[in-house]
Design an enzyme around this catalytic site. Structure first.
Site, PDB file in Angstrom:
ATOM      1  N   GLY A 255       0.800  -1.241   0.000  1.00 53.89           N
ATOM      2  CA  GLY A 255       0.000   0.000   0.000  1.00 53.89           C
ATOM      3  C   GLY A 255       0.825   1.280   0.000  1.00 53.89           C
TER       4      GLY A 255
ATOM      5  N   GLY B 249       3.250   1.570  -2.273  1.00 52.40           N
ATOM      6  CA  GLY B 249       3.839   1.574  -3.621  1.00 52.40           C
ATOM      7  C   GLY B 249       3.101   2.485  -4.583  1.00 52.40           C
TER       8      GLY B 249
ATOM      9  N   GLY C 100      -0.443   0.760  -5.152  1.00 50.53           N
ATOM     10  CA  GLY C 100      -1.110   0.540  -3.858  1.00 50.53           C
ATOM     11  C   GLY C 100      -1.475   1.856  -3.175  1.00 50.53           C
TER      12      GLY C 100
ATOM     13  CE1 TYR D 159       5.669  -8.521 -11.862  1.00 53.10           C
ATOM     14  CE2 TYR D 159       5.162  -8.205 -14.177  1.00 53.10           C
ATOM     15  CZ  TYR D 159       4.890  -7.971 -12.849  1.00 53.10           C
ATOM     16  OH  TYR D 159       3.810  -7.187 -12.513  1.00 53.10           O
TER      17      TYR D 159
ATOM     18  CG  ASN E 258       2.508  -1.454 -20.790  1.00 48.93           C
ATOM     19  OD1 ASN E 258       1.762  -2.310 -21.273  1.00 48.93           O
ATOM     20  ND2 ASN E 258       3.811  -1.546 -20.844  1.00 48.93           N
TER      21      ASN E 258
HETATM   22  C1  UD1 Z   1       5.323  -3.815 -18.519  1.00 48.64           C
HETATM   23  C2  UD1 Z   1       6.087  -4.159 -17.274  1.00 48.64           C
HETATM   24  C3  UD1 Z   1       5.461  -5.249 -16.567  1.00 48.64           C
HETATM   25  C4  UD1 Z   1       4.011  -4.920 -16.303  1.00 48.64           C
HETATM   26  C5  UD1 Z   1       3.333  -4.655 -17.593  1.00 48.64           C
HETATM   27  C6  UD1 Z   1       1.881  -4.281 -17.370  1.00 48.64           C
HETATM   28  C7  UD1 Z   1       8.464  -3.963 -16.830  1.00 48.64           C
HETATM   29  C8  UD1 Z   1       9.855  -4.256 -17.273  1.00 48.64           C
HETATM   30  N1  UD1 Z   1       7.487  -4.452 -17.570  1.00 48.64           N
HETATM   31  O1  UD1 Z   1       5.542  -4.815 -19.483  1.00 48.64           O
HETATM   32  O2  UD1 Z   1       6.119  -5.461 -15.346  1.00 48.64           O
HETATM   33  O3  UD1 Z   1       3.347  -5.938 -15.673  1.00 48.64           O
HETATM   34  O4  UD1 Z   1       3.976  -3.627 -18.257  1.00 48.64           O
HETATM   35  O5  UD1 Z   1       1.772  -3.161 -16.590  1.00 48.64           O
HETATM   36  O6  UD1 Z   1       8.239  -3.318 -15.831  1.00 48.64           O
HETATM   37  N2  UD1 Z   1      11.429  -0.209 -24.325  1.00 48.64           N
HETATM   38  C9  UD1 Z   1      12.098   0.785 -25.028  1.00 48.64           C
HETATM   39  N3  UD1 Z   1      13.074   1.492 -24.386  1.00 48.64           N
HETATM   40  C10 UD1 Z   1      13.410   1.276 -23.076  1.00 48.64           C
HETATM   41  C11 UD1 Z   1      12.718   0.269 -22.359  1.00 48.64           C
HETATM   42  C12 UD1 Z   1      11.722  -0.463 -23.021  1.00 48.64           C
HETATM   43  O7  UD1 Z   1      11.836   1.004 -26.203  1.00 48.64           O
HETATM   44  O8  UD1 Z   1      14.289   1.970 -22.559  1.00 48.64           O
HETATM   45  C13 UD1 Z   1      10.375  -0.986 -25.026  1.00 48.64           C
HETATM   46  C14 UD1 Z   1      10.495  -2.473 -24.818  1.00 48.64           C
HETATM   47  O9  UD1 Z   1      11.373  -3.041 -25.764  1.00 48.64           O
HETATM   48  C15 UD1 Z   1       9.059  -2.942 -25.011  1.00 48.64           C
HETATM   49  C16 UD1 Z   1       8.222  -1.756 -24.549  1.00 48.64           C
HETATM   50  O10 UD1 Z   1       9.110  -0.636 -24.492  1.00 48.64           O
HETATM   51  O11 UD1 Z   1       8.798  -3.178 -26.357  1.00 48.64           O
HETATM   52  C17 UD1 Z   1       7.549  -1.944 -23.205  1.00 48.64           C
HETATM   53  O12 UD1 Z   1       8.525  -2.231 -22.244  1.00 48.64           O
HETATM   54  P1  UD1 Z   1       8.222  -2.447 -20.684  1.00 48.64           P
HETATM   55  O13 UD1 Z   1       7.372  -1.356 -20.136  1.00 48.64           O
HETATM   56  O14 UD1 Z   1       9.527  -2.657 -20.021  1.00 48.64           O
HETATM   57  O15 UD1 Z   1       7.528  -3.886 -20.640  1.00 48.64           O
HETATM   58  P2  UD1 Z   1       6.112  -4.505 -20.938  1.00 48.64           P
HETATM   59  O16 UD1 Z   1       6.397  -5.797 -21.604  1.00 48.64           O
HETATM   60  O17 UD1 Z   1       5.218  -3.594 -21.694  1.00 48.64           O
END
Ligand code: UD1
Length: 349
Positions: A9, A11, A14, A178, A207
């Site tokens: 809670g 975070g 949360g 994860y 996201n």
């Molecule tokens: C994310 C979270 C996941 C969460 C989900 C739903 C992370 C790592 N992933 O998944 O925990 O459960 O959303 O809320 O926290 N990218 C870039 N540049 C960067 C970093 C990432 O282009 O510097 C791209 C990645 O290649 C990917 C996209 O952005 O294609 C999304 O990345 P990210 O937010 O990390 O992971 P998700 O798979 O969407």
């Protein structure tokens, strides 16, 4: 008044649930380990609620926190992709063991209502269609990715597939530590519901972004990484060709979905756990989001690097029709407005 326990809670998500619940008239209790991964400050209270600093793997602390509780909102988790396999024990401890301890303690305390924070990562790749209907692409191979071929293909014909909205009954195919730990949480909660007659809403978040998001760490989502880069006057670095599709949803819409789900557990069928996608329904590409944030922040435009992370899926966007019809939830914060606010709002340090 009814009493809600929010694990995690303090975070990013949360704490917004605590605020929403108090505004809706709930008495709230908070348990949070204040893990140093994401908390560099140590708040004693969240929205005026004193927090119990303890880990969800601590069964004694759980027993004490659960006394008199009507509903549990389980948000405590280690998030992100994981750096490498050395992170496995941490994900299993925090997410799998933590949920195991929580459901056991809920059974001891005879608490029958639970909302679980899950994630769209349980699906792996999103849904795809080819000329003859749904197709499940094979995993993307490094050779293709190195050659700049990012789109998933039909494993038989090699044709590039068209992404579509994922529904809750899609096959589950976790691709990271994860994701495996989130799916294990879902399964544990299903068993708890069956065996104790409890009711659980399992919310598969897309996201999430918004004020109070942790700054970039190896475990942060892309919105936090881009936002932190802009704060340092650096260009957001976009992987692949930037065409990856995601659904970005504001943290306060997530908090509102949790409030609806908490209410739903009161009248929903017992001995069942039901999954709900929680997304905005708006498809964005990663490059779009990087551009919007850069423009709103007034910082350098993004750079498309062509690099890639091998665990990443290409596209994942959901239909949240079930949450709309069964929970009566609607997202209310438009992406442009939310990103404008996020581009300058404080982040968690
Ligand atoms: C994310 C979270 C996941 C969460 C989900 C739903 C992370 C790592 N992933 O998944 O925990 O459960 O959303 O809320 O926290 N990218 C870039 N540049 C960067 C970093 C990432 O282009 O510097 C791209 C990645 O290649 C990917 C996209 O952005 O294609 C999304 O990345 P990210 O937010 O990390 O992971 P998700 O798979 O969407």
């Amino acid at each position: 008044m009814s009493l809600l326990l929010v694990t995690g809670g303090a975070g990013f998500i949360g704490s917004r649930i605590v605020v929403a619940a108090r505004a809706a008239g709930w008495d709230v209790r908070v348990i949070d380990a204040l893990s140093p991964d994401v908390h560099t400050s140590q708040p004693a209270r969240v929205d005026g609620v004193e927090l119990v600093r303890a880990d969800v793997t601590d069964s004694r602390a759980l027993d004490a926190c659960l006394a008199g509780v009507d509903v549990v909102s389980h948000q405590a988790a280690k998030v992100g992709m994981g750096v490498d396999v050395a992170d496995a024990p941490d994900y299993v401890r925090a997410n799998v063991l933590g949920t195991g301890e929580l459901i056991a303690a809920m059974a001891r305390a005879r608490i029958s209502r639970l909302v679980l924070a899950s994630s769209m990562v349980v699906y792996g790749e999103g849904r795809y269609v080819g000329p003859r209907g749904d197709v499940r692409p094979g995993p993307r191979v490094d050779r293709d990715l190195r050659a700049g071929m990012f789109e998933p293909r039909d494993p038989v014909t090699g044709e590039i597939l068209t992404p579509a909205f994922t529904h809750e009954d899609a096959p589950l195919d976790p691709r990271s530590l994860y994701a495996v730990s989130k799916l294990a949480q879902e399964h544990l909660v299903q068993v708890w519901a069956k065996e104790t007659g409890g009711t659980a809403a399992v919310l598969r978040y897309h996201n999430v972004y918004g004020p109070g998001m942790p700054r970039d760490t190896p475990y942060a989502g892309v919105a936090a990484i881009f936002r932190s880069a802009l704060e340092r006057d650096e260009a957001p670095r976009v992987f692949e060709d930037g065409g990856q599709r995601r659904d970005f949803i504001h943290v306060d819409d997530i908090a509102a979905a949790n409030m609806r789900a908490i209410e739903w557990t009161q009248s929903a069928p017992p001995a069942a756990a039901r999954a709900f996608n929680i997304g905005s329904g708006v498809v964005s590409t990663i490059l779009d989001v990087a551009r919007q944030l850069a423009r709103a922040h007034g910082g350098p435009q993004p750079v498309v690097t062509g690099g890639f992370r091998s665990g990443d899926v290409r596209h994942i966007t959901a239909s949240s029709a079930r949450a709309r019809s069964e929970l009566g939830w609607e997202p209310t914060i438009a992406l442009a407005e939310g990103m404008r606010e996020f581009s300058t709002s404080p982040m968690r340090v």
